[in-house]
Design a protein around this motif. Structure first.
Motif, PDB file in Angstrom:
ATOM      1  N   SER A  39       0.829  -1.206   0.000  1.00  0.00           N
ATOM      2  CA  SER A  39       0.000   0.000   0.000  1.00  0.00           C
ATOM      3  C   SER A  39       0.863   1.255   0.000  1.00  0.00           C
ATOM      4  CB  SER A  39      -0.929   0.004   1.222  1.00  0.00           C
ATOM      5  OG  SER A  39      -0.168   0.121   2.415  1.00  0.00           O
ATOM      6  N   THR A  40       0.201   2.393  -0.092  1.00  0.00           N
ATOM      7  CA  THR A  40       0.917   3.665  -0.090  1.00  0.00           C
ATOM      8  C   THR A  40       1.365   4.068   1.310  1.00  0.00           C
ATOM      9  OG1 THR A  40      -1.151   4.893   0.178  1.00  0.00           O
ATOM     10  CG2 THR A  40      -0.381   4.498  -2.076  1.00  0.00           C
ATOM     11  N   SER A  77      -3.958   7.647   3.983  1.00  0.00           N
ATOM     12  CA  SER A  77      -4.812   7.051   2.954  1.00  0.00           C
ATOM     13  C   SER A  77      -4.639   5.540   2.894  1.00  0.00           C
ATOM     14  CB  SER A  77      -4.506   7.660   1.585  1.00  0.00           C
ATOM     15  OG  SER A  77      -3.184   7.343   1.190  1.00  0.00           O
ATOM     16  N   ALA A  89      -3.716   3.595   0.636  1.00  0.00           N
ATOM     17  CA  ALA A  89      -4.382   3.080  -0.558  1.00  0.00           C
ATOM     18  C   ALA A  89      -3.647   1.856  -1.097  1.00  0.00           C
ATOM     19  CB  ALA A  89      -4.438   4.160  -1.628  1.00  0.00           C
ATOM     20  N   THR A  90      -4.401   0.921  -1.648  1.00  0.00           N
ATOM     21  CA  THR A  90      -3.839  -0.328  -2.159  1.00  0.00           C
ATOM     22  C   THR A  90      -3.087  -0.099  -3.462  1.00  0.00           C
ATOM     23  OG1 THR A  90      -5.522  -1.710  -1.122  1.00  0.00           O
ATOM     24  CG2 THR A  90      -4.410  -2.614  -3.058  1.00  0.00           C
ATOM     25  N   SER A 105      -4.536  -1.441  -7.525  1.00  0.00           N
ATOM     26  CA  SER A 105      -4.931  -0.026  -7.436  1.00  0.00           C
ATOM     27  C   SER A 105      -6.415   0.180  -7.712  1.00  0.00           C
ATOM     28  CB  SER A 105      -4.088   0.807  -8.408  1.00  0.00           C
ATOM     29  OG  SER A 105      -2.716   0.640  -8.133  1.00  0.00           O
ATOM     30  N   ASN A 106      -7.238  -0.807  -7.294  1.00  0.00           N
ATOM     31  CA  ASN A 106      -8.698  -0.735  -7.449  1.00  0.00           C
ATOM     32  C   ASN A 106      -9.135  -0.628  -8.905  1.00  0.00           C
ATOM     33  OD1 ASN A 106      -9.285  -0.855  -4.640  1.00  0.00           O
ATOM     34  ND2 ASN A 106      -8.736   1.302  -4.448  1.00  0.00           N
ATOM     35  N   LEU A 131      -3.717   7.466  -6.475  1.00  0.00           N
ATOM     36  CA  LEU A 131      -4.266   6.577  -5.458  1.00  0.00           C
ATOM     37  C   LEU A 131      -4.694   7.320  -4.205  1.00  0.00           C
ATOM     38  CD1 LEU A 131      -1.655   3.676  -5.738  1.00  0.00           C
ATOM     39  CD2 LEU A 131      -3.822   3.930  -6.940  1.00  0.00           C
ATOM     40  N   ASN A 182      -8.192   9.018  -5.645  1.00  0.00           N
ATOM     41  CA  ASN A 182      -9.045   8.154  -6.471  1.00  0.00           C
ATOM     42  C   ASN A 182      -9.484   8.819  -7.771  1.00  0.00           C
ATOM     43  OD1 ASN A 182      -9.115   5.898  -4.647  1.00  0.00           O
ATOM     44  ND2 ASN A 182     -10.525   7.070  -3.364  1.00  0.00           N
TER      45      ASN A 182
END
Length: 268
Positions: A104-105, A109, A111-112, A176-177, A251, A254
């Motif tokens: 992840s980041t 956040s 984020a993935t 990253s979704n 990320l 979004n």
């Protein structure tokens, strides 16, 4: 940090023999069997290690690399041998299994970047006083195969290189979704510390789909830095259509930005 240890063994003529040793700490647990150690001027040993659980993120904390935003639980069987004094040089060869990989980041956040449900490796790992190095043949999910090698420096951070002739996006739980389909040939590297990380990778996809859009065969440079994932200098072909451009995924908020062009488009 060794943590808790339980053992049964004997010492004779400067040789230590241990039938079984159990070790556990915040990073995981392992069993060591058939340990034979020479206690002369050089302290050398050989043994069989069975790792029941290794929490990679906690392990990196324990060896003072820092809090790296990488989650992975490892287990495996690794015969090991080497020297403990006057220098440390230990090599283990065998197989390992991993589950629940999550890169992840970090930060608020978190984020993935990528998630994998399962992976496996066959190779070797070497430990000395300054670093851990490894090389392995790697599998991911049901069909993806490749190879990897890397170094984790206790002071400087990590650098990992990897490549695979056929990686299936169906074996990737989350990238990253993004909704991705198809397969790709990849070659790249990841490096960083507990404070920063980067990804540099070249991809060559086949039958590639992005968010339900068919993109065909695509070649691109993939980069990640500071929360931004980019697909640079992309060149693609779908049926008779030719196109190129750049795609950037932020990320942290979004958002996706696309800059594309087509030298020939079949609109039929």
């Amino acid at each position: 940090v060794i943590g808790d240890a339980k053992s049964k063994g004997s010492v004779k003529n400067k040789k230590l023999s241990v039938q079984k040793l159990k070790v556990s700490n915040s990073g995981g647990s392992a069993s060591i069997t058939d340990l034979s150690m020479d206690l002369g001027e050089k302290i050398t040993f050989e043994t069989k290690a069975a790792v029941q659980r290794l929490d990679l993120r906690q392990f990196l904390k324990n060896i003072k690399v820092g809090d790296v935003p990488v989650e992975l639980t490892l287990s495996g069987d690794l015969p090991c041998s080497g020297e403990l004094s006057p220098k440390i040089l230990v090599t283990c060869k065998g197989s390992a299994q991993g589950k629940d990989l999550h890169i992840s980041t970090g930060g608020e956040s978190n984020a993935t970047i990528i998630k994998l449900a399962s992976m496996g490796a066959v190779g070797s790992v070497t430990v000395d006083s300054k670093k851990v190095t490894y090389t392995a043949d790697v599998t991911a999910g049901e069909k993806s195969v490749g190879k990897s090698k890397g170094t984790v420096s206790y002071e400087k951070g990590f650098k990992v290189q990897y490549e695979g002739d056929r990686v299936y996006f169906s074996d990737v739980e989350n990238l990253s979704n993004l909704k991705l389909e198809g397969s790709a040939k990849i070659k790249g590297s990841t490096e960083g510390t507990s404070k920063w990380g980067t990804i540099k990778m070249n991809v060559d996809t086949q039958d590639f789909w992005l968010e339900d859009y068919a993109l065909g065969d695509v070649k691109s440079e993939v980069r990640y830095k500071a929360g931004i994932l980019t697909f640079r200098k992309a060149l693609g072909r779908f049926q008779t259509t030719r196109y190129g451009g750049n795609l950037s995924v932020n990320l942290l908020n979004n958002t996706i930005a696309i800059n594309a062009r087509s030298t020939y488009a079949d609109l039929d």
